[in-house]
Write an enzyme that holds these catalytic residues in place. Sequence first.
Site, PDB file in Angstrom:
ATOM      1  N   ASP A  64       0.830  -1.206   0.000  1.00 13.90           N
ATOM      2  CA  ASP A  64       0.000   0.000   0.000  1.00 13.90           C
ATOM      3  C   ASP A  64       0.864   1.256   0.000  1.00 13.90           C
ATOM      4  O   ASP A  64       0.664   2.163  -0.798  1.00 13.90           O
ATOM      5  CB  ASP A  64      -0.916  -0.013   1.229  1.00 13.90           C
ATOM      6  N   ASP A 101       0.723   5.359 -12.944  1.00 14.27           N
ATOM      7  CA  ASP A 101       1.995   4.836 -12.449  1.00 14.27           C
ATOM      8  C   ASP A 101       1.794   4.029 -11.171  1.00 14.27           C
ATOM      9  O   ASP A 101       0.845   4.247 -10.417  1.00 14.27           O
ATOM     10  CB  ASP A 101       2.945   6.008 -12.182  1.00 14.27           C
ATOM     11  N   HIS A 105       0.727  -0.120  -5.766  1.00 12.61           N
ATOM     12  CA  HIS A 105       0.591   0.579  -4.490  1.00 12.61           C
ATOM     13  C   HIS A 105      -0.763   1.267  -4.335  1.00 12.61           C
ATOM     14  O   HIS A 105      -0.982   1.979  -3.351  1.00 12.61           O
ATOM     15  CB  HIS A 105       1.697   1.630  -4.360  1.00 12.61           C
ATOM     16  N   GLU A 131       1.011   0.989 -15.159  1.00 11.38           N
ATOM     17  CA  GLU A 131       2.251   0.290 -14.841  1.00 11.38           C
ATOM     18  C   GLU A 131       2.021  -0.564 -13.602  1.00 11.38           C
ATOM     19  O   GLU A 131       2.008  -0.062 -12.486  1.00 11.38           O
ATOM     20  CB  GLU A 131       3.390   1.285 -14.599  1.00 11.38           C
TER      21      GLU A 131
END
Length: 360
Positions: A64, A101, A105, A131
């Site tokens: 995360d 991007d 996360h 990504e």
Amino acid sequence: MKGFQFVFPGRKGVYSDFIWNHQCFSGIDYVIKEGGELKGVFKIHNEYGEEWTDAVSHQLGNYDYLMGADIEYRNPYVVEEMKKWIKWYMDTTKVDGIRLDALKHISSDFLKEWIFYIKTELNPDCYILGEFWKDEAEKIEYFSDKMNDLISCFDAPLHYNFFTASKEGKDYNLSQILKGSFLEKKPVFSVSFVENHDTQQLQALESSVEDWFKPIAYTIILLSDEAYPCVFYPDLFGAEYIDVREDQEIHIIISKVEELPSLLEVRKRFAYGKQIDYFDHPNCVAFVRNGNEKHPGCIVIMSNSDEGFKEIELGKEHADSTYIDFLKNRHEEIHTDENGKAIFCVNPGSVSVWVKKYKP
């Protein structure tokens, strides 16, 4: 941050009157304590959860947190603000595509809702590329399935195949170059690339493809019928910079790939129609693009070892025809027989694209 709030007084609420407070973040990379700065990653306890969200990559346990102030996407007010922001951004810039991007996360639950909003409320044709960096195609496929195929993903496994092939040279089985790639798994949602800003020298994911192999790699992603290619700017124009490793300045030069402009021209003019593969040798492979009503097609042959050749029968519609290498790596002319058959050649560690020579 003032009183655990981002208030942005200079903006005077022009773009948004939303106040970002501690309820809007799940973690931060430092806190200030009396007597100085205490570094580390700290969870921010809020009413939406005291643990990291589970809807992220489980690499290293939980991915995360990445950097800075990590946004709390379990907060519905944050989600609504992100929808308002992307609407403002797209209305202002008129973009018709978005690159996202570091998706490992970011909450996939949020991403699915946010992208669905973009596709249904803002622009159904908006192209979205993400990504999700994994060297195993199965993990990218799992993420893609979880996202209900709303976005495309970069094919990191194919990049690593190119990297390994460039290092191993003739010992690499070129007929297996696509094996284990996301392109092999889900070609419609795969974006192929040779290099990017993270894989170049001294960067976070350094895995630079060696110069001799780049023409082969670009041939595969630019001329194959299923690949959706992304060209790296320095490979087209070259780049030069100074970077630092362990307090030592290092001069980096990225040479442009000389064949790349011609390969782009081939893609535009010849790489159309059904593809027939000749991936039947570990060091020399080829494929044919049959062309269509407006484009004549081409014969592509690559070698990662010695000079190679393929006997290819193109059909009687191509009988008694003359072919030349569009890349000019080979200088002879090749003539097909009455059945449209000929032997097409390639130089050692090189690529040739044979196209029909038309009389002026």
